[in-house]
Write a protein that holds these residues in place. Structure first.
Motif, PDB file in Angstrom:
ATOM      1  N   ASP A  48       0.819  -1.214   0.000  1.00 45.05           N
ATOM      2  CA  ASP A  48       0.000   0.000   0.000  1.00 45.05           C
ATOM      3  C   ASP A  48       0.850   1.260   0.000  1.00 45.05           C
ATOM      4  O   ASP A  48       0.462   2.296  -0.551  1.00 45.05           O
ATOM      5  CB  ASP A  48      -0.925   0.012   1.220  1.00 45.05           C
ATOM      6  CG  ASP A  48      -2.009  -1.060   1.135  1.00 45.05           C
ATOM      7  OD1 ASP A  48      -2.264  -1.548   0.022  1.00 45.05           O
ATOM      8  OD2 ASP A  48      -2.587  -1.396   2.192  1.00 45.05           O
ATOM      9  N   ARG A  49       2.024   1.187   0.621  1.00 44.69           N
ATOM     10  CA  ARG A  49       2.925   2.344   0.686  1.00 44.69           C
ATOM     11  C   ARG A  49       3.873   2.404  -0.523  1.00 44.69           C
ATOM     12  O   ARG A  49       4.804   3.219  -0.544  1.00 44.69           O
ATOM     13  CB  ARG A  49       3.740   2.291   1.982  1.00 44.69           C
ATOM     14  CG  ARG A  49       2.899   2.395   3.237  1.00 44.69           C
ATOM     15  CD  ARG A  49       3.743   2.128   4.488  1.00 44.69           C
ATOM     16  NE  ARG A  49       2.926   2.085   5.687  1.00 44.69           N
ATOM     17  CZ  ARG A  49       2.619   3.144   6.430  1.00 44.69           C
ATOM     18  NH1 ARG A  49       3.075   4.337   6.079  1.00 44.69           N
ATOM     19  NH2 ARG A  49       1.878   3.006   7.504  1.00 44.69           N
ATOM     20  N   LYS A  50       3.648   1.522  -1.484  1.00 42.08           N
ATOM     21  CA  LYS A  50       4.451   1.480  -2.716  1.00 42.08           C
ATOM     22  C   LYS A  50       5.909   1.118  -2.446  1.00 42.08           C
ATOM     23  O   LYS A  50       6.815   1.479  -3.227  1.00 42.08           O
ATOM     24  CB  LYS A  50       4.398   2.833  -3.459  1.00 42.08           C
ATOM     25  CG  LYS A  50       3.011   3.388  -3.680  1.00 42.08           C
ATOM     26  CD  LYS A  50       2.157   2.458  -4.522  1.00 42.08           C
ATOM     27  CE  LYS A  50       0.769   3.082  -4.780  1.00 42.08           C
ATOM     28  NZ  LYS A  50      -0.123   2.150  -5.524  1.00 42.08           N
ATOM     29  N   LEU A  51       6.148   0.382  -1.363  1.00 42.45           N
ATOM     30  CA  LEU A  51       7.508  -0.042  -1.046  1.00 42.45           C
ATOM     31  C   LEU A  51       7.839  -1.389  -1.677  1.00 42.45           C
ATOM     32  O   LEU A  51       9.002  -1.687  -1.943  1.00 42.45           O
ATOM     33  CB  LEU A  51       7.689  -0.132   0.475  1.00 42.45           C
ATOM     34  CG  LEU A  51       7.456   1.164   1.257  1.00 42.45           C
ATOM     35  CD1 LEU A  51       7.566   0.902   2.755  1.00 42.45           C
ATOM     36  CD2 LEU A  51       8.468   2.228   0.829  1.00 42.45           C
ATOM     37  N   LEU A  52       6.819  -2.209  -1.890  1.00 37.33           N
ATOM     38  CA  LEU A  52       6.984  -3.518  -2.511  1.00 37.33           C
ATOM     39  C   LEU A  52       5.914  -3.703  -3.570  1.00 37.33           C
ATOM     40  O   LEU A  52       4.868  -3.043  -3.534  1.00 37.33           O
ATOM     41  CB  LEU A  52       6.878  -4.629  -1.463  1.00 37.33           C
ATOM     42  CG  LEU A  52       7.960  -4.676  -0.369  1.00 37.33           C
ATOM     43  CD1 LEU A  52       7.590  -5.731   0.666  1.00 37.33           C
ATOM     44  CD2 LEU A  52       9.321  -4.982  -0.972  1.00 37.33           C
ATOM     45  N   ALA A  53       6.192  -4.619  -4.478  1.00 31.31           N
ATOM     46  CA  ALA A  53       5.226  -4.877  -5.552  1.00 31.31           C
ATOM     47  C   ALA A  53       4.402  -6.124  -5.303  1.00 31.31           C
ATOM     48  O   ALA A  53       3.248  -6.206  -5.728  1.00 31.31           O
ATOM     49  CB  ALA A  53       5.961  -4.990  -6.888  1.00 31.31           C
ATOM     50  N   ASP A  54       4.959  -7.103  -4.630  1.00 33.52           N
ATOM     51  CA  ASP A  54       4.282  -8.380  -4.439  1.00 33.52           C
ATOM     52  C   ASP A  54       4.298  -8.779  -2.967  1.00 33.52           C
ATOM     53  O   ASP A  54       5.180  -8.370  -2.202  1.00 33.52           O
ATOM     54  CB  ASP A  54       4.949  -9.481  -5.262  1.00 33.52           C
ATOM     55  CG  ASP A  54       4.929  -9.186  -6.754  1.00 33.52           C
ATOM     56  OD1 ASP A  54       3.825  -8.927  -7.270  1.00 33.52           O
ATOM     57  OD2 ASP A  54       6.000  -9.200  -7.370  1.00 33.52           O
ATOM     58  N   ASN A  55       3.309  -9.627  -2.610  1.00 32.14           N
ATOM     59  CA  ASN A  55       3.224 -10.164  -1.253  1.00 32.14           C
ATOM     60  C   ASN A  55       3.583 -11.647  -1.304  1.00 32.14           C
ATOM     61  O   ASN A  55       2.773 -12.470  -1.718  1.00 32.14           O
ATOM     62  CB  ASN A  55       1.812  -9.988  -0.685  1.00 32.14           C
ATOM     63  CG  ASN A  55       1.717 -10.366   0.783  1.00 32.14           C
ATOM     64  OD1 ASN A  55       2.568 -11.060   1.314  1.00 32.14           O
ATOM     65  ND2 ASN A  55       0.658  -9.910   1.438  1.00 32.14           N
ATOM     66  N   PRO A  56       4.807 -12.024  -0.891  1.00 32.78           N
ATOM     67  CA  PRO A  56       5.199 -13.431  -0.988  1.00 32.78           C
ATOM     68  C   PRO A  56       4.385 -14.349  -0.087  1.00 32.78           C
ATOM     69  O   PRO A  56       4.357 -15.562  -0.302  1.00 32.78           O
ATOM     70  CB  PRO A  56       6.671 -13.406  -0.550  1.00 32.78           C
ATOM     71  CG  PRO A  56       6.791 -12.182   0.298  1.00 32.78           C
ATOM     72  CD  PRO A  56       5.845 -11.187  -0.290  1.00 32.78           C
ATOM     73  N   PHE A  57       3.706 -13.792   0.904  1.00 32.54           N
ATOM     74  CA  PHE A  57       2.932 -14.626   1.817  1.00 32.54           C
ATOM     75  C   PHE A  57       1.506 -14.854   1.328  1.00 32.54           C
ATOM     76  O   PHE A  57       0.762 -15.612   1.947  1.00 32.54           O
ATOM     77  CB  PHE A  57       2.905 -14.004   3.209  1.00 32.54           C
ATOM     78  CG  PHE A  57       4.219 -14.107   3.919  1.00 32.54           C
ATOM     79  CD1 PHE A  57       4.558 -15.260   4.620  1.00 32.54           C
ATOM     80  CD2 PHE A  57       5.133 -13.075   3.853  1.00 32.54           C
ATOM     81  CE1 PHE A  57       5.778 -15.362   5.257  1.00 32.54           C
ATOM     82  CE2 PHE A  57       6.362 -13.166   4.493  1.00 32.54           C
ATOM     83  CZ  PHE A  57       6.692 -14.316   5.193  1.00 32.54           C
ATOM     84  N   ALA A  58       1.127 -14.220   0.213  1.00 31.77           N
ATOM     85  CA  ALA A  58      -0.225 -14.405  -0.309  1.00 31.77           C
ATOM     86  C   ALA A  58      -0.457 -15.854  -0.736  1.00 31.77           C
ATOM     87  O   ALA A  58      -1.580 -16.349  -0.681  1.00 31.77           O
ATOM     88  CB  ALA A  58      -0.474 -13.458  -1.473  1.00 31.77           C
TER      89      ALA A  58
END
Length: 299
Positions: free
Chosen positions: A36-46
């Motif tokens: 949400d803060r545009k620090l990462l593109a993907d969530n590896p835990f999803a």
């Protein structure tokens, strides 16, 4: 993703499935916030399995005989009440009992207003009305009788941030000659849920305890020895139809209960214990009036 799955496998090898699932959920939330803060593109835990939050091996039903011994061993009226609020009314310890004020107690109508920090971020879920069960009334009376004039809170002795209620409760349990069980206060709440649903409709119990039916089934209700005993001795009945009324929806039930519960009044000399008479309440209108304020235990 591979490293995230490796971490989950490591957790599963060291900890319970419930704790592992909790850690994965927290990791997901942290990564979502970073996205949400545009620090990462993907969530590896999803893509990582969360698993069940239940741990049946840590569930216990604390029967009335056992809790009676423990309440008798408690060192003062406030501890006795604290234990009873968890076991008989299903309050979440410590937040809900410590949040109770005398302005929340309505002896005349046999009800109390419970404020829940855990659920207050959900619309309409931060407050609920709970009966003053027969087991609670004399204990509430004893705490009121011992309270100094002008006191606002019901539980006053254990409010410091460094107070460890769990450690103290462990000592009380051992003093009563009882072996401590896992999840000390949570299992008192689940015992209340298990017992109450046998006396009242599920939607009523859910409204009183402040949880959904799904949560109640997953975390609070327990199969007890009494259930097995009743099943073994009960005579089967055939051809008997039990009349049932349509179940009232939980939201409707909470709405009706809260109609009798006024907004929480500011704490002031007008809604605290008064010096005029230790048994007369002079709280705000709708909580207790002077005409109906004579305190008497509901036995």
């Amino acid at each position: 993703i591979g490293e995230a799955k490796d971490w989950r496998r490591h957790l599963a090898g060291e900890y319970s499935e419930a704790y592992t699932g909790k850690m994965i959920r927290q990791a997901r939330m942290i990564w979502r916030d970073a996205i949400d803060r545009k620090l990462l593109a993907d969530n590896p835990f999803a893509a990582v399995k969360v698993g069940s939050a239940r741990n049946p091996s840590r569930q216990r039903f604390i029967d009335r005989a056992t809790i009676g011994k423990i309440i008798d061993a408690a060192p003062d009226p406030q501890w006795k009440l604290l234990i009873a609020l968890a076991r008989y009314a299903g309050l979440r310890v410590p937040s809900e009992p410590l949040g109770l004020t005398w302005a929340d107690i309505n002896f005349a109508e046999g009800r109390m207003v419970v404020h829940s920090p855990k659920t207050e971020h959900h619309a309409g879920k931060g407050i609920r009305v709970v009966p003053i069960f027969a087991e609670l009334a004399p204990l509430l009376q004893a705490v009121f009788d011992a309270a100094p004039e002008g006191e606002a809170h019901v539980i006053t002795r254990y409010r410091l941030a460094n107070t460890n209620l769990r450690t103290q409760f462990n000592r009380i349990i051992k003093a009563a000659g009882v072996a401590p069980w896992p999840r000390l206060f949570q299992n008192l709440r689940s015992s209340a849920a298990t017992e109450l649903v046998e006396r009242f409709p599920a939607h009523v119990v859910n409204a009183w305890l402040g949880h959904t039916e799904e949560v109640a089934q997953a975390h609070y209700r327990t199969v007890t020895d009494d259930h097995f005993a009743a099943a073994a001795t009960a005579a089967p009945t055939r051809g008997v139809k039990v009349a049932r009324n349509p179940a009232q929806q939980p939201a409707e039930m909470v709405g009706k209960l809260l109609q009798t519960a006024p907004p929480r009044a500011p704490l002031s000399p007008e809604n605290t214990k008064t010096p005029e008479n230790s048994g007369v309440w002079s709280g705000p209108p709708g909580i207790r009036t002077q005409n109906q304020g004579i305190m008497s235990p509901l036995l």
